[in-house]
Design a protein around this motif. Structure first.
Motif, PDB file in Angstrom:
ATOM      1  N   THR A   1      -2.514  -8.679  -2.023  1.00  0.00           N
ATOM      2  CA  THR A   1      -1.319  -8.510  -1.198  1.00  0.00           C
ATOM      3  C   THR A   1      -0.182  -7.982  -2.066  1.00  0.00           C
ATOM      4  O   THR A   1       0.059  -8.494  -3.162  1.00  0.00           O
ATOM      5  CB  THR A   1      -0.885  -9.846  -0.567  1.00  0.00           C
ATOM      6  OG1 THR A   1      -0.540 -10.767  -1.597  1.00  0.00           O
ATOM      7  CG2 THR A   1      -2.006 -10.436   0.268  1.00  0.00           C
TER       8      THR A   1
ATOM      9  N   THR B   1     -10.368 -10.803   9.285  1.00  0.00           N
ATOM     10  CA  THR B   1      -9.692  -9.654   9.895  1.00  0.00           C
ATOM     11  C   THR B   1      -8.402 -10.085  10.575  1.00  0.00           C
ATOM     12  O   THR B   1      -7.374  -9.406  10.488  1.00  0.00           O
ATOM     13  CB  THR B   1     -10.621  -8.964  10.906  1.00  0.00           C
ATOM     14  OG1 THR B   1     -11.815  -8.540  10.239  1.00  0.00           O
ATOM     15  CG2 THR B   1      -9.941  -7.756  11.537  1.00  0.00           C
TER      16      THR B   1
ATOM     17  N   THR C   1      -5.752 -10.762   7.789  1.00  0.00           N
ATOM     18  CA  THR C   1      -5.203  -9.549   7.179  1.00  0.00           C
ATOM     19  C   THR C   1      -4.297  -8.807   8.162  1.00  0.00           C
ATOM     20  O   THR C   1      -3.268  -8.250   7.767  1.00  0.00           O
ATOM     21  CB  THR C   1      -6.320  -8.623   6.686  1.00  0.00           C
ATOM     22  OG1 THR C   1      -7.225  -8.348   7.767  1.00  0.00           O
ATOM     23  CG2 THR C   1      -7.088  -9.264   5.542  1.00  0.00           C
ATOM     24  N   ALA C   2      -4.658  -8.812   9.449  1.00  0.00           N
ATOM     25  CA  ALA C   2      -3.817  -8.153  10.458  1.00  0.00           C
ATOM     26  C   ALA C   2      -2.468  -8.854  10.568  1.00  0.00           C
ATOM     27  O   ALA C   2      -1.415  -8.200  10.662  1.00  0.00           O
ATOM     28  CB  ALA C   2      -4.531  -8.138  11.808  1.00  0.00           C
TER      29      ALA C   2
ATOM     30  N   LEU D   1      -1.003 -10.631   8.271  1.00  0.00           N
ATOM     31  CA  LEU D   1      -0.254 -10.394   7.039  1.00  0.00           C
ATOM     32  C   LEU D   1       0.402  -9.021   7.050  1.00  0.00           C
ATOM     33  O   LEU D   1       1.557  -8.860   6.630  1.00  0.00           O
ATOM     34  CB  LEU D   1      -1.174 -10.526   5.816  1.00  0.00           C
ATOM     35  CG  LEU D   1      -1.630 -11.937   5.443  1.00  0.00           C
ATOM     36  CD1 LEU D   1      -2.669 -11.887   4.332  1.00  0.00           C
ATOM     37  CD2 LEU D   1      -0.438 -12.785   5.001  1.00  0.00           C
ATOM     38  N   ARG D   2      -0.325  -8.029   7.528  1.00  0.00           N
ATOM     39  CA  ARG D   2       0.226  -6.667   7.548  1.00  0.00           C
ATOM     40  C   ARG D   2       1.430  -6.554   8.472  1.00  0.00           C
ATOM     41  O   ARG D   2       2.265  -5.667   8.303  1.00  0.00           O
ATOM     42  CB  ARG D   2      -0.863  -5.675   7.969  1.00  0.00           C
ATOM     43  CG  ARG D   2      -1.912  -5.445   6.887  1.00  0.00           C
ATOM     44  CD  ARG D   2      -3.007  -4.512   7.318  1.00  0.00           C
ATOM     45  NE  ARG D   2      -3.982  -4.326   6.239  1.00  0.00           N
ATOM     46  CZ  ARG D   2      -5.287  -4.368   6.394  1.00  0.00           C
ATOM     47  NH1 ARG D   2      -5.806  -4.577   7.602  1.00  0.00           N
ATOM     48  NH2 ARG D   2      -6.089  -4.191   5.366  1.00  0.00           N
ATOM     49  N   GLY D   3       1.526  -7.443   9.452  1.00  0.00           N
ATOM     50  CA  GLY D   3       2.661  -7.407  10.369  1.00  0.00           C
ATOM     51  C   GLY D   3       3.864  -8.179   9.877  1.00  0.00           C
ATOM     52  O   GLY D   3       4.922  -8.152  10.515  1.00  0.00           O
TER      53      GLY D   3
ATOM     54  N   VAL E   1       5.605  -8.376   3.697  1.00  0.00           N
ATOM     55  CA  VAL E   1       4.382  -7.831   3.122  1.00  0.00           C
ATOM     56  C   VAL E   1       4.393  -6.311   3.194  1.00  0.00           C
ATOM     57  O   VAL E   1       4.638  -5.716   4.253  1.00  0.00           O
ATOM     58  CB  VAL E   1       3.137  -8.385   3.845  1.00  0.00           C
ATOM     59  CG1 VAL E   1       1.861  -7.786   3.266  1.00  0.00           C
ATOM     60  CG2 VAL E   1       3.105  -9.904   3.714  1.00  0.00           C
TER      61      VAL E   1
ATOM     62  N   SER F   1       1.613  -4.369   1.818  1.00  0.00           N
ATOM     63  CA  SER F   1       0.242  -3.967   2.125  1.00  0.00           C
ATOM     64  C   SER F   1      -0.716  -5.113   1.832  1.00  0.00           C
ATOM     65  O   SER F   1      -0.406  -6.009   1.040  1.00  0.00           O
ATOM     66  CB  SER F   1      -0.169  -2.736   1.304  1.00  0.00           C
ATOM     67  OG  SER F   1      -0.216  -3.059  -0.069  1.00  0.00           O
ATOM     68  N   VAL F   2      -1.860  -5.073   2.491  1.00  0.00           N
ATOM     69  CA  VAL F   2      -2.925  -6.053   2.266  1.00  0.00           C
ATOM     70  C   VAL F   2      -4.240  -5.293   2.216  1.00  0.00           C
ATOM     71  O   VAL F   2      -4.549  -4.521   3.138  1.00  0.00           O
ATOM     72  CB  VAL F   2      -2.993  -7.122   3.384  1.00  0.00           C
ATOM     73  CG1 VAL F   2      -4.120  -8.116   3.090  1.00  0.00           C
ATOM     74  CG2 VAL F   2      -1.673  -7.834   3.534  1.00  0.00           C
ATOM     75  N   GLU F   3      -4.978  -5.479   1.159  1.00  0.00           N
ATOM     76  CA  GLU F   3      -6.279  -4.838   1.042  1.00  0.00           C
ATOM     77  C   GLU F   3      -7.298  -5.863   0.576  1.00  0.00           C
ATOM     78  O   GLU F   3      -7.015  -6.694  -0.278  1.00  0.00           O
ATOM     79  CB  GLU F   3      -6.238  -3.675   0.037  1.00  0.00           C
ATOM     80  CG  GLU F   3      -5.284  -2.552   0.397  1.00  0.00           C
ATOM     81  CD  GLU F   3      -5.687  -1.811   1.662  1.00  0.00           C
ATOM     82  OE1 GLU F   3      -6.889  -1.861   2.015  1.00  0.00           O
ATOM     83  OE2 GLU F   3      -4.808  -1.188   2.285  1.00  0.00           O
TER      84      GLU F   3
END
Length: 699
Positions: free
Chosen positions: A628, A679, A682-683, A685-687, A691, A693-695
């Protein structure tokens, strides 16, 4: 061993006003106190403090310092007490003896911790009165001269290593180069006996093969200077074996390829004659480009002044040092050449004359571990110099390779903490820029104290590195406190737990934690989990509760189709597959099967050995790894933890991968039931606003 009257006469020869009675009383007291004690050599122990006192008389030190040398081991090694020393010899001698006394009762677990604690207390005592250092150096010098009598080789090497790492550099920092050279020589002989023997043998062959080269060059230099109107004393010698050894290794050269094995000193009447002599020598013999140093116009931090040059003489390179008599006296004795200790303000005077003492004391406050203390102190004592200027034209000295950040911390810790940029010679440059001689440096500052953790990768001064690490520790703890507080509040709300002070204090006692902050840090580090927190705040509330599984690869909590029942397997640490990922296996003899995600690079390296695998319908959870990137602002890490907790994920590992002024990259291990839950996490977190980015990490 010096007799009593001989020692007194040596002191009175250079200080007729010395307190003869003080010296006599110290001599008799020490002799009686040590009694029949023997050294490893079989000599009476009393001979050691007397020899230490003799070394101090060579430095022409005051009577209090000589008395301290005589008495320095009485408190540690005899029944004498500090009160006796204070009463019989006065508070000044008592304070010095206390500062020099070996610290044998240090309660530490490792060798580095013992060395660090010795160094810590030694530096503090030294800053109070620099004479503590002078006596300690004399004590160490005599111990090194008699080191061969110790039977334990490990102990000899430990003492030699400590001498080379700490005491010899300290001697150099106060300009006592004769002490430094002898300490280094004795330590080198013990630590690298083969290297020492090799260099000394080659030096001997050089003497035999070239005749008396040193005498011939000495005579030639003196005659040349006299013919040109400069009267000078000249003498020469081969360089120290350790200096030659280090140069061979640093330059990757053989002994025969070195250009300056011999060094010559030219002592003239005045600073002006130093420059005249330099011009005469350069006119006669060609100089090596880049090998000239002017320490007269720009003295070293320890006050050392001299001209250094290397010239080609009769086909060989020789180093020539040119100085006047006063400079030479300071170069030989360093700080000991200025023994004006009657002022009663020794510590302040030493710190004013040797500002690096203040830097070392600041390092004591910043170092988090004994290893850090030793690292920073060695950095502060070992360096070549670069001379740069402030915007007002003030000359400052820094180690070779120093950056504007090092310069900022040299000026003041406050300037370093608020540094955001720099101008070098009027041009804005990167803070990574290495400064060179003659640079004029201006520091650009902000109103916010925010040292960048990335600075640690390129600063070279101990003061700067210690300050950056201190700031990083503070930030990490603040982030952990924020995350832990968020996890605590979430657990209290989720399970309806009491959180009043009385309940929390009782929970802290049960968890063996000091306060709420310690609890928050433990929650952030996962040393206290959700179930343990619930039980501590509400005893009995977790009976029958399903305890979260700490799934470890290969623990058997996961079942996989394609493997024989009971077959051993491990989940790949490189890609961290979870139920729902397409997977394949690699058979490892004696280790079972490694399970990897289908796009893992490890599988690509061995495509012919794949085993077709699939997750069982009833597979349990597994640990996924995500990277993250969050904004460097308060609450970012806590927001990430809260999102993961709300999605029923369990953080089982957290590591900081990269940190700079704007962003932090964290590697987070999350225990999930499968790909669908991962999933969703991570979704979410991306919102999140915090944050970037999250990979998923699937290397």
């Amino acid at each position: 061993m010096l007799r009593q009257y001989e020692l007194v006469e040596r002191v009175r020869a250079y200080d007729p006003q010395a307190d003869e009675d003080l010296l006599n009383r110290a001599y008799v007291f020490s002799m009686k106190a040590h009694g029949s004690q023997l050294r490893a050599s079989g000599d009476p122990y009393f001979s050691h403090p007397i020899e230490v006192a003799g070394i101090l008389t060579d430095l022409k030190l005051d009577d209090e310092t000589i008395a301290t040398g005589i008495l320095h081991d009485t408190i540690e090694d005899t029944v004498a007490t500090q009160e006796q020393i204070d009463k019989l010899f006065g508070p000044a001698v008592g304070r010095l003896v206390d500062g020099v006394t070996k610290l044998s009762k240090i309660e530490a677990q490792t060798e580095s911790e013992r060395a660090a604690e010795n160094l810590r207390k030694f530096l503090l005592a030294m800053s109070d009165d620099i004479r503590v250092l002078l006596v300690k150096l004399a004590d160490r010098l005599h111990n090194m001269r008699t080191l061969k009598h110790l039977k334990n080789p490990d102990k000899r090497r430990r003492i030699a290593r400590e001498t080379m790492d700490i005491y010899a550099p300290l001697a150099g920092r106060i300009g006592m180069y004769e002490f430094m050279d002898e300490l280094n020589e004795l330590a080198f002989r013990e630590l690298e006996p083969e290297g020492h023997a090799s260099v000394t043998a080659r030096l001997e062959r050089l003497r035999v093969g070239g005749g008396d080269v040193v005498s011939r060059i000495t005579s030639g230099l003196k005659l040349l200077l006299a013919q040109n109107g400069v009267e000078a004393d000249v003498w020469g010698r081969e360089k120290q074996p350790l200096s030659i050894w280090r140069k061979m290794h640093a330059d990757h050269k053989s002994f025969e390829a070195l250009t300056d094995v011999m060094a010559f000193r030219v002592i003239v009447a005045s600073p002006a004659d130093c420059y005249r002599a330099l011009g005469i020598i350069h006119q006669r013999w060609p100089a090596f480009v880049g090998r000239f140093k002017d320490f007269i116009s720009a003295p070293k931090a320890n006050g050392y002044r001299s001209l250094h040059t290397t010239v080609m003489h009769s086909g060989i390179g020789i180093e020539v040092q040119i100085r006047d008599a006063a400079m030479h006296r300071e170069a030989e004795l360093g700080l000991a050449a200025h023994w004006a200790y009657k002022s009663g303000n020794e510590g302040a005077a030493a710190r004013e004359s040797y500002p690096w003492l203040n830097d070392l004391l600041e390092i004591l406050d910043h170092a988090a571990t004994p290893e850090e203390l030793l690292e920073h102190t060695r950095l502060a004592m070992f360096h070549d110099q670069v001379f740069v200027f402030t915007p007002k034209g003030e000359l400052q000295q820094l180690p070779k390779g120093a950056t504007p950040v090092d310069f900022a911390y040299l000026l003041h810790s406050e300037i370093g903490d608020t540094c955001v940029g720099a101008r070098v010679n009027g041009r804005v440059v990167s803070l990574r820029t290495k400064l060179v001689n003659g640079d004029q440096v201006e520091i650009l500052r902000s109103s916010i104290r925010a040292p960048d953790p990335a600075w640690e990768s390129y600063v070279v001064t101990a003061k700067a590195r210690a300050a950056v690490r201190r700031s990083a520790r503070t930030r990490t703890r603040d982030a952990q406190l924020a995350m832990g507080r968020q996890l605590f509040d979430a657990a209290v709300a989720r399970h309806g737990l009491p959180s009043d002070d009385a309940t929390v204090n009782a929970a802290l006692s049960g968890l063996k934690l000091a306060d709420r902050n310690a609890l928050y840090v433990a929650l952030a580090r996962q040393t206290v989990g959700d179930l343990a927190l619930r039980e501590a705040l509400s005893p009995g509330s977790t009976e029958g509760a399903k305890r979260p599984r700490k799934v470890k690869p290969g623990a058997g909590a996961i079942t996989i189709k394609g493997l024989a029942p009971g077959a051993a397997f491990t989940l790949g640490e490189c890609c961290h597959p979870v139920p729902g990922d397409r997977i394949a296996g690699l058979s490892r003899p004696g280790m079972g099967v490694e399970v990897h995600g289908i796009d893992c690079a490890t599988l690509a390296d061995e495509p012919q050995d794949w085993l077709e695998l699939a997750w069982d319908a009833n597979s349990g959870g597994a640990v996924a790894r995500v990277a993250t990137v969050v904004y460097n602002q308060p609450g970012s890490l806590a927001a990430v933890a809260s999102i993961i907790a709300q999605a029923r994920g369990n953080i089982v590992g957290l590591a900081l991968k990269h940190r700079d002024r704007e962003f932090h990259t964290n590697i987070i291990d999350i225990e999930v039931e499968g790909l669908a839950q991962l999933t969703a996490i991570t979704a979410a977190l991306r919102g999140a606003p915090a944050v970037v980015s999250v990979e998923r990490v699937k290397a």
